[in-house]
Enzyme design. Structure first.
Site, PDB file in Angstrom:
ATOM      1  N   CYS A 193       0.833  -1.214   0.000  1.00 33.11           N
ATOM      2  CA  CYS A 193       0.000   0.000   0.000  1.00 33.11           C
ATOM      3  C   CYS A 193       0.860   1.253   0.000  1.00 33.11           C
ATOM      4  CB  CYS A 193      -0.914   0.020   1.217  1.00 33.11           C
ATOM      5  SG  CYS A 193      -1.878  -1.476   1.387  1.00 33.11           S
ATOM      6  N   HIS A 194       1.802   1.314   0.937  1.00 31.63           N
ATOM      7  CA  HIS A 194       2.617   2.520   1.033  1.00 31.63           C
ATOM      8  C   HIS A 194       4.103   2.199   1.090  1.00 31.63           C
ATOM      9  CE1 HIS A 194      -1.370   3.543   2.765  1.00 31.63           C
ATOM     10  NE2 HIS A 194      -1.296   4.366   1.759  1.00 31.63           N
ATOM     11  N   GLY A 195       4.441   0.923   0.823  1.00 30.26           N
ATOM     12  CA  GLY A 195       5.844   0.567   0.658  1.00 30.26           C
ATOM     13  C   GLY A 195       6.655   0.411   1.931  1.00 30.26           C
TER      14      GLY A 195
END
Lengths: 416, 174
Positions: free
Chosen positions: B138-140
């Protein structure tokens, strides 16, 4: 601006009513005779279009609530039931879901129109603040509505967005459990979101009344940003703007109907057709398109700022990007309202618009590589526009000469 | 005259403040149940403790179970993963914790963690990312083989639920 009413009750019944509840007088003053600048362009019709959108959402929403079931075991299926079994349900559900997108499209145009023509400046600060408040309420309502179909995107949107509150130091986790009604997003969450999703539109409607009240005290701004000086600058709202707004609404309904009838799901995400599972996250969580710019800001902060960790930092910038709008009337120091007469502002305004569109794109892009860097730059520019560009422009910019009146700008100097 | 006016004002002020205080306490006492109903209810709290049998989870295998509605990773770690986790110096960690602190003594091969990314709560993917652990797409955020945050926006290591080994193969979570 509040001119004395020209209403004289005709029949005995009207006279009787007027002395007890002067609602006909009120309607005549505010919906018919209200003196409105005669030079409003089509960007101004979005006010009426938004009122229509709110009406559509409330009517379709009340009907959908007659068929929807707010329970984790049944919610997903009940939405399919509405779309497949309920008479006309396919259309009503489509109008509600597409309506949310169209509502936001219109509100963004409305906000950007206000930003270009300086509609937030004195004496319309309260009008602007109420507008931003409506925008915040719309975001909360849309978010909670999005959760109701209980698909994969719905459930994970609820998880990610409620998780924002966990970033608050000390009280974060108890607050998160309070908001969710459990240790994770579950049935209590769905229940209360449904209750609030049904309630908030009526709160929005109430604030809309205040918004229009705050509009009708100083009167409309107009494309020149010059104050109304005499009655030659205005026309009565009805029939001039009622007709113009009606025409605008019809045009707006063309794409609206196209989406609702031919591509009702195109604005949504296909993953929402999978029922919510708390053990698997979709590979790529994206909100609806109208939240992407703010989502891009939320995840642009992936580094710690002093003692503030990356999570809280993201939340602060995300919240700040909306809160800063409340202060716009005081951040823009220019005495000239309309961007038409502000040569430098014009450029920075369009740069801000492009930057906002870029944030929308970046919010949908995966959080890797060049997109991460660009998100940070675009986030920085978003705040620089408000905190640096606007205050500085007010000091250094030389505006073009303003027309002496609205009439002059419309008819040209020779006729004035 | 002045004294008398002052006297009556003081008495009236006292009554106002006293009435106001009682009203404020009453309002707070009334509002509290209206807020408190939002908190987890008895049926939610009843799920606070579970027992889970580890027999049958092979080395290198992970399962996801549900505790309190939250997903929980149970990973039977390979020796390679354990060695990697132990080899990391604490100075390299964003949220420093030793591998011993992340597991129970004598049960280093079992890693039991709440499966929500500490950034915004997504469920990371196992055996992925740059550190042979978990990766949240999702956001790494990258987590290592002890579930510690190594790269990306998440601020903390994957959270450990309270748990204990009842026997070699039986774990009680919560």
């Amino acid at each position: 601006m509040s001119e004395h009413s020209t209403y004289t009750p005709g029949t005995g019944v009207e006279k009787w009513l007027d002395e007890r509840l002067p609602i006909i007088r009120f309607s005549k003053e505010h919906l018919m005779d209200f003196p409105t600048p005669k030079n409003l362009n089509y960007w101004w019709t979005f006010g009426a279009i938004l009122a229509m959108c709110l009406g559509i959402q409330i009517v379709t929403g009340v009907i959908l609530a007659m068929h929807y079931t707010p329970n984790v075991a049944l919610a997903f299926d009940s939405v399919e039931h509405i779309r497949r079994d309920v008479n006309g349900g396919r259309m009503i559900q489509a109008f509600h879901a597409v309506g949310a997108s169209m509502f936001f499209a219109a509100v963004y145009i409305h906000i950007f129109r206000g930003m270009y023509f300086g509609s937030y400046k004195a004496p319309r600060e309260i009008l602007w603040i109420l507008g931003v408040l409506i925008f915040v309420l719309m975001m909360a309502t849309a978010f909670m509505g999005y959760v109701l179909p209980w698909g994969q995107m719905s459930g994970w949107a609820a998880t990610v967005i409620t998780n924002i509150f966990a970033a608050i130091p000390v009280i974060g986790n108890p607050l998160l459990e309070l908001l969710r009604g459990g240790f994770s997003v579950g049935n209590p969450t769905l229940n209360r979101f449904f209750s609030l999703h049904y309630l908030l539109p009526f709160v929005i409607a109430a604030v809309v009344v205040l918004h229009i009240w705050a509009l009708h005290v100083p009167g409309n701004n107009n494309p020149t940003g010059v104050d109304v000086k005499d009655s030659r600058d205005t026309v009565p709202f009805h029939p001039y703007y009622t007709m113009k707004d009606a025409f605008g609404m019809v045009l707006f309904l063309i794409p609206f109907c196209w989406f609702a009838f031919f591509a009702p799901d195109i604005l949504g995400h296909p993953d929402n057709y999978i029922q919510f599972s708390s053990t698997v996250t979709p590979a790529h969580i994206v909100p609806e398109w109208y939240f992407l710019p703010f989502y891009a800001i939320l995840r642009a902060i992936d580094f710690n700022i002093l003692f503030i960790d990356s999570k809280l930092g993201g939340v602060i910038f995300f919240g700040g990007s909306i809160v800063i709008l409340f202060f716009l009337p005081w951040l823009d120091r220019s005495k000239v309202r309309s961007g038409t007469f502000r040569p430098m502002f014009k450029w920075f305004y369009w740069l801000f618009v492009i930057n906002f569109i870029a944030l929308t794109y970046l919010g949908a892009a995966p959080a890797e590589g060049i997109y991460v860097v660009l998100s940070k730059i675009a986030t920085a520019y978003y705040f620089l526009h408000f905190l640096v560009v606007l205050p500085v422009l007010g000091r250094i910019e030389k505006p073009k000469p303003l027309p002496t009146s609205i009439s002059e700008s419309v008819l040209g100097k020779s006729h004035a | 005259m002045a004294t008398q006016a002052q006297h009556s004002t003081t008495r009236r002020d006292f009554l106002f403040v006293a009435t106001g205080s009682v009203a404020a306490v009453g309002a707070a006492a009334t509002i509290w149940p209206l807020i408190n109903q939002l908190n987890p209810d008895a049926s939610t709290l009843a799920l606070a403790s579970i027992e889970f049998n580890l027999a049958g989870i092979e080395v290198g295998q992970s399962v996801t179970i549900i505790w309190r509605g939250l997903p929980v990773f149970v990973r039977h770690r390979t020796q390679k993963e354990i060695d990697e986790a132990k080899a990391v110096p604490l100075s390299e960690l964003k949220d420093p914790a030793t591998d011993e602190e992340r597991t129970k003594p004598g049960h280093e091969d079992w890693l039991i963690m709440i499966a929500n990314c500490t950034h915004l709560g997504c469920v990371p993917i196992g055996e992925a990312g740059d550190f042979d652990g978990w990766f949240c797409p999702c956001h790494g955020s990258h987590y290592d083989s002890a579930g510690r945050i190594r790269k990306g926006p998440a601020p903390l290591n994957l959270v450990l639920p309270p748990y204990e080994f009842l026997s070699d193969t039986l774990v009680q979570i919560g």
